[in-house]
Motif scaffolding. Structure first.
Motif, PDB file in Angstrom:
ATOM      1  N   ALA A   3       0.482  -1.383  -0.198  1.00  0.00           N
ATOM      2  CA  ALA A   3      -0.164  -0.105  -0.506  1.00  0.00           C
ATOM      3  C   ALA A   3       0.966   1.735   0.417  1.00  0.00           C
ATOM      4  CB  ALA A   3      -0.629   0.104   1.636  1.00  0.00           C
ATOM      5  N   SER A  12      -0.789  -8.000   4.793  1.00  0.00           N
ATOM      6  CA  SER A  12      -1.176  -7.884   3.316  1.00  0.00           C
ATOM      7  C   SER A  12      -1.829  -9.316   2.843  1.00  0.00           C
ATOM      8  CB  SER A  12      -0.221  -7.344   2.396  1.00  0.00           C
ATOM      9  OG  SER A  12      -0.061  -6.338   2.428  1.00  0.00           O
ATOM     10  N   TYR A  52     -11.964  -7.513  -5.419  1.00  0.00           N
ATOM     11  CA  TYR A  52     -11.189  -7.182  -4.502  1.00  0.00           C
ATOM     12  C   TYR A  52      -9.537  -7.755  -5.028  1.00  0.00           C
ATOM     13  CZ  TYR A  52      -8.371  -7.328  -0.317  1.00  0.00           C
ATOM     14  OH  TYR A  52      -7.511  -7.140   0.396  1.00  0.00           O
ATOM     15  N   VAL A  99      -8.023  -1.905   5.236  1.00  0.00           N
ATOM     16  CA  VAL A  99      -7.478  -1.523   3.331  1.00  0.00           C
ATOM     17  C   VAL A  99      -7.715   0.579   3.197  1.00  0.00           C
ATOM     18  CG1 VAL A  99      -8.259  -1.376   0.771  1.00  0.00           C
ATOM     19  CG2 VAL A  99      -7.985  -3.427   3.366  1.00  0.00           C
TER      20      VAL A  99
END
Length: 417
Positions: A3, A12, A52, A99
């Motif tokens: 990220a 993650s 996703y 997220v």
């Protein structure tokens, strides 16, 4: 995923597996409970999983907040459809909080989390047909925990990065300091070698040159004196060879091996008188006291350089070397009855115009916390005094080597190599 706010690989993959597990649970619950919209729930859950899964595979999502926001918007849209079909969709809110907080900016992240929590609470209340405090506590508490965890992690990450940056700066600074110290050490060693070579090899070679010139003038009419000069030149060459070998092994001067400073100075006077037909006398005043090797070397080198100047420039008939042990200091005096010189003129010329021996003597005495003073005038001879304290004094790191009392360059002008 990697990220915009860095996360560990384990974190993650934990989020990915949590999302996949919750989607599978929602699909399984819809199928096993024979709900009326079970096929639609399964299809939408698969769609959420597919959308996703696109995020971790797209480099743009990892590199741009705008791309990340677009992807999160798509995930949120299909999640809202799942939320409308099944109450189990509420469970996905928790991983979505993390997220959103990782991918969005510090301002946009909490807004997205709040919107997700409100949507989860509203949908869950709609499925239950009523709104209670218990209905809101779960999503709201999950949002609060996610914000606290992510912001705490980001604070720790920033602190870690700051420490890493400081460590890198410290490493660079230490490397620069080591380079500066190394350069200073190299320069100091060069200066030391320059002084040593000037006070020993250069003076010895100059003496050999004068002796050979005298032998050349004596030949062929006076072979006896010529042979004497050649023998003296040969002995001077032997002494210089010993000095050269000392440079290699970095030992104390051969003149000080197994002897005292007074004996070494007396031998220096006798050797100078023998080689150059100059009346050189030595006098010892006071009771000799042991000195550190560095101080004895400094005084011996000053005497050698001063006598070399007397031989080469003063045109003197006699000279005297005096070693005096006083109450709180030891003093070396070298006087001659030569032509003298103008100290102001030598000071104006500086080392570039000649007189490197004077600069070397000053630097040598300064290195052992001593002083050097010279008095001279045209036609009145020269008197040089080197003085060392016998008690330790603080090192003078920033003081000018010449010392405040020696603003003039006091020594014979030199043209030696």
């Amino acid at each position: 995923m990697n990220a915009l706010t860095p996360t560990t690989r384990a974190t993650s993959w934990s989020l990915h597996l949590l999302v996949a597990g919750l989607l599978a649970l929602a699909a399984v619950r819809a199928a096993t409970d024979d709900r009326p919209h079970a096929p639609a729930v399964i299809a939408v859950a698969a769609a959420v999983g597919a959308v996703y899964a696109v995020g971790p595979a797209l480099p743009a999502v990892r590199a741009s907040r705008r791309a990340a926001a677009s992807w999160l918007g798509a995930v949120g849209a299909v999640w809202l459809v799942l939320l409308a079909l099944s109450a189990e969709g509420v469970w996905l809110a928790f991983p979505l909080y993390f997220v959103q907080l990782h991918l969005l900016s510090r301002r946009a992240g909490p807004v997205a989390v709040t919107a997700t929590a409100v949507a989860a609470i509203a949908a869950f209340s709609a499925h239950r047909g009523t709104f209670t405090a218990a209905t809101a506590i779960g999503p709201a508490l999950g949002a609060a925990v996610a914000v606290a965890v992510v912001w705490g992690y980001q604070a720790l990450y920033r602190e870690s990065e700051e420490r890493r940056r400081l460590i890198e700066e410290l490493t660079v600074t230490r490397a620069d300091l080591a380079d500066a110290q190394r350069a200073a050490g190299v320069l100091e060693e060069r200066q030391r070698l320059a002084r040593e070579i000037h006070d020993t090899l250069a003076q010895g070679l100059s003496s050999i040159q004068l002796l050979l010139r005298a032998a050349e003038r004596a030949l062929p009419d006076r072979p006896g004196p010529a042979a004497t000069y050649v023998g003296q030149a040969r002995r001077a060459a032997v002494d210089n060879l010993a000095e050269a070998r000392r440079f290699v092994v970095a030992l104390s001067p051969p003149a000080l091996d197994d002897t005292t400073l007074a004996d070494a100075l007396e031998r220096l006077c006798a050797t100078t008188a023998e080689r150059h037909r100059l009346d050189v006398r030595f006098r010892l005043d006071g009771r000799p006291r042991p000195l550190p090797t560095a101080q004895e070397v400094a005084l011996l080198r000053v005497a050698q350089s001063a006598l070399a100047n007397t031989v080469g420039h003063a045109r003197a008939d006699g000279a005297e070397v005096t070693l005096s042990y006083l109450g709180d200091a030891v003093a070396l005096g070298v006087t001659d009855d030569g032509v003298g010189f103008d100290t102001a003129a030598v000071s104006a010329r500086g080392p570039e115009g000649g007189g490197f021996g004077l600069a070397a003597m000053r630097a040598r005495m300064h290195a052992v916390d001593g002083t050097l003073r010279v008095e001279s005038a045209p036609g009145r001879g020269t008197a040089l005094t080197a003085r060392l304290p016998l008690t330790p004094t603080p090192a003078r790191d920033t003081e000018d080597p010449a010392g405040p009392a020696d603003s003039h360059e006091p020594h014979h002008p030199e043209a030696q190599p």
